[in-house]
Enzyme design. Structure first.
Site, PDB file in Angstrom:
ATOM      1  N   ARG A 176       0.842  -1.206   0.000  1.00 16.80           N
ATOM      2  CA  ARG A 176       0.000   0.000   0.000  1.00 16.80           C
ATOM      3  C   ARG A 176       0.870   1.246   0.000  1.00 16.80           C
ATOM      4  O   ARG A 176       1.468   1.605   1.011  1.00 16.80           O
ATOM      5  CB  ARG A 176      -0.946   0.013   1.202  1.00 16.80           C
ATOM      6  N   ASP A 464      -3.761   2.791  13.971  1.00 12.05           N
ATOM      7  CA  ASP A 464      -2.986   3.506  12.971  1.00 12.05           C
ATOM      8  C   ASP A 464      -3.556   4.910  12.826  1.00 12.05           C
ATOM      9  O   ASP A 464      -4.364   5.356  13.659  1.00 12.05           O
ATOM     10  CB  ASP A 464      -2.915   2.751  11.643  1.00 12.05           C
TER      11      ASP A 464
END
Length: 548
Positions: A176, A464
């Protein structure tokens, strides 16, 4: 069956704006920042940097329109795409046919090894929300991936313990890159106006990984696969598709070798799922329900639209509330009608082996979440910790009954309207605990992020950047919409300042901690008059690079 477009002729390589390395060249960085890599990144910026700026301008315009009362709708100008029942996406590439459980995590050497030994089907190698973009992490992550793909990765901890990849079958890597909005300040180029600009983080992350690893991945029987984050429109998807096509031609691999899975984690993208699949159809494997960022996107877009759009405590915004049910069911229906995988959301629990009772409760919640996803038709799901993999896989195994996926399951029973995606009714109050939790988790996460940690264990959850974004955006909205807690306490800047003081007083301080800086970032992104689109932009430009 896929209906591919004809690939363009091999492009003539033109001399684009030269990229300049402004960050320090540390040990082995020259293995990633090679002349060939810099030349490739220069070409990517020459061809695509201006279009990136145009797409970001579109985002600002769309956000302004929503803020001024123009709700998003399914587009009239792309109705022909939705009405054409014949087209399909490319689908899974080699090694992506079975995605029942995917583990996510940053790309430092230890976490890379843990992910590859985890037993998951796929590893989302995250250079975005789970990585703090220090220069060391950005290039160090590329080194970890390069070494892992070649079977050369090992790591020795400061205590002398050595970690190695021991699994016979490792997960398929899906990398990603950072989103279109982010910059990489350690590489600069001259833009179309003649100004020296920071490079696009998306093009840097993608370009370095692709150039160094695509052919090795193909030789191993897999391929260069990517998760695409933070998209807001099919035009942004088209930009990525053009990047993929050019890059395949650049190194001489067949058109369509790249596979991308797009995270539907913004409100505008939820209204363009089919169009996004269509624009990426030669390179697309599926969509993912990026649920935490999706909630953040809704708050961001509707932050000034009145009480009807104010959400309660973050813990009350579950996957069973109306707008989240509509979003996930539409995603499954859309994917399967076009031959694309539908990947479910994150379970971030961290099992506590010293507390069996707490672990049992956490696993029970994970099982319920994954049971719902499997029953809804998802083909796989995300977890943040290896100990969650058996629980998640058991729920999917029970539904799949020996099949690798559920692509054959069409959700013709689903009929989601625009108003369903905007039905934010939950009927729960804002609590004083909910406000304090938001302040606490945001400051603690930002503090760790400023020290170079992007995936952070907080209160038995692996958090996150998405968690911090939801937390600070809720605080901003509650203040500006003059909300009060269930006990009648108005949520004001002064009230939040008191909570900030409490969090700082209770923090475990040490030499080199960044709590004071974290509190300053939090104030800027939650107490200011203006609403910064992303907290990481402010933190990166003002704090992170100064100590990198």
């Amino acid at each position: 069956m896929t209906t591919p477009t004809a690939p363009p002729a091999t492009p003539t390589i033109q001399q684009g704006p030269a990229l300049h390395i402004t960050g320090p060249l540390r040990d082995r960085f020259d293995e990633i920042l090679t002349p060939e890599a810099i030349a490739f990144l220069s070409e990517l910026h020459h061809r695509f940097a201006a279009r990136r700026h145009d797409r970001l301008a579109d985002r600002m315009r769309r956000r302004f329109e929503i803020g001024n009362g123009h709700d998003p709708r399914f587009r009239d100008d792309t109705r022909h795409i939705r009405d054409d029942a014949d087209w399909r996406v490319a689908g899974a590439g080699p090694g992506l046919e079975d995605r029942r459980v995917e583990i996510t995590g940053p790309t430092d050497p230890k976490m890379t090894i843990n992910a590859l030994n985890s037993g998951a089907k796929v590893w989302l190698a995250d250079q975005e929300d789970a990585t703090s973009p220090t220069w060391a992490n950005v290039i160090g992550g590329q080194l970890s991936l390069r070494d892992a793909i070649r079977g050369e990765l090992s790591f020795t901890s400061p205590e002398g313990k050595t970690y190695e990849v021991t699994a016979e079958q490792t997960p398929t890597i899906v990398m990603r890159p950072r989103g279109w909005h982010l910059l990489e300040k350690h590489l600069t180029f001259i833009d179309r106006t003649g100004r020296s600009m920071a490079a696009s983080a998306s093009l840097v992350d993608f370009g370095l990984y692709f150039l160094h690893n695509a052919k090795s991945l193909i030789d191993s029987g897999r391929g260069p696969y990517f998760y695409i984050a933070k998209l807001e429109s099919s035009e942004e998807a088209k930009l990525w598709d053009d990047v993929f096509t050019f890059s395949e031609d650049y190194i001489g691999i067949p058109h369509g070798t790249i596979r991308a899975t797009v995270l539907i984690e913004t409100l505008p993208a939820a209204f363009e799922m089919e169009e996004i699949l269509f624009e990426l159809r030669d390179h697309c494997a599926g969509l993912n329900a990026g649920r935490w960022d999706y909630i953040f996107s809704i708050i961001k877009n509707y932050r000034g639209r009145g009480a009807r759009f104010v959400l309660p405590d973050r813990s009350e915004v579950t996957m069973t509330v109306p707008f989240m049910r509509a979003y996930t069911e539409l995603l499954v229906k859309t994917c399967h009608s076009r031959g694309a995988f539908a990947i479910g959301g994150m379970s971030a629990s961290i099992p506590n082996r010293r507390d069996p009772e707490a672990t049992a409760k956490a696993l029970e919640k994970v099982a319920a979440d994954k049971k719902r996803e499997a029953a809804d038709g998802f083909d796989g799901t995300w977890v943040a910790h290896p100990d969650l993999i058996p629980t998640a896989q058991a729920e999917f195994d029970a539904v799949l009954a020996g099949r690798p996926n559920q692509l054959d399951r069409q959700r013709d029973d689903v009929n989601v309207r625009a108003e369903d995606l905007l039905d934010l009714r939950i009927g729960r109050p804002i609590t004083s605990k909910g406000v304090r939790d938001n302040v606490s988790v945001a400051i603690r996460y930002i503090e760790a992020w400023l020290r170079g940690l992007g995936a952070v264990a907080i209160d038995n959850l692996m958090e996150d950047a998405a968690t911090a974004e939801i937390s600070r955006s809720q605080v901003w909205q509650w203040i500006h919409q003059d909300r009060s807690t269930e006990d009648g306490t108005r949520i004001t800047p002064e009230y939040i300042e008191g909570l900030i003081a409490q969090v700082l007083a209770e923090a475990t301080r040490s030499a080199g901690d960044r709590f004071d800086d974290a509190a300053e970032v939090f104030r800027e992104v939650s107490l200011g008059t203006e609403f910064p689109a992303f907290l990481t932009l402010s933190a990166y430009s003002k704090f992170l690079v100064e100590t990198d």
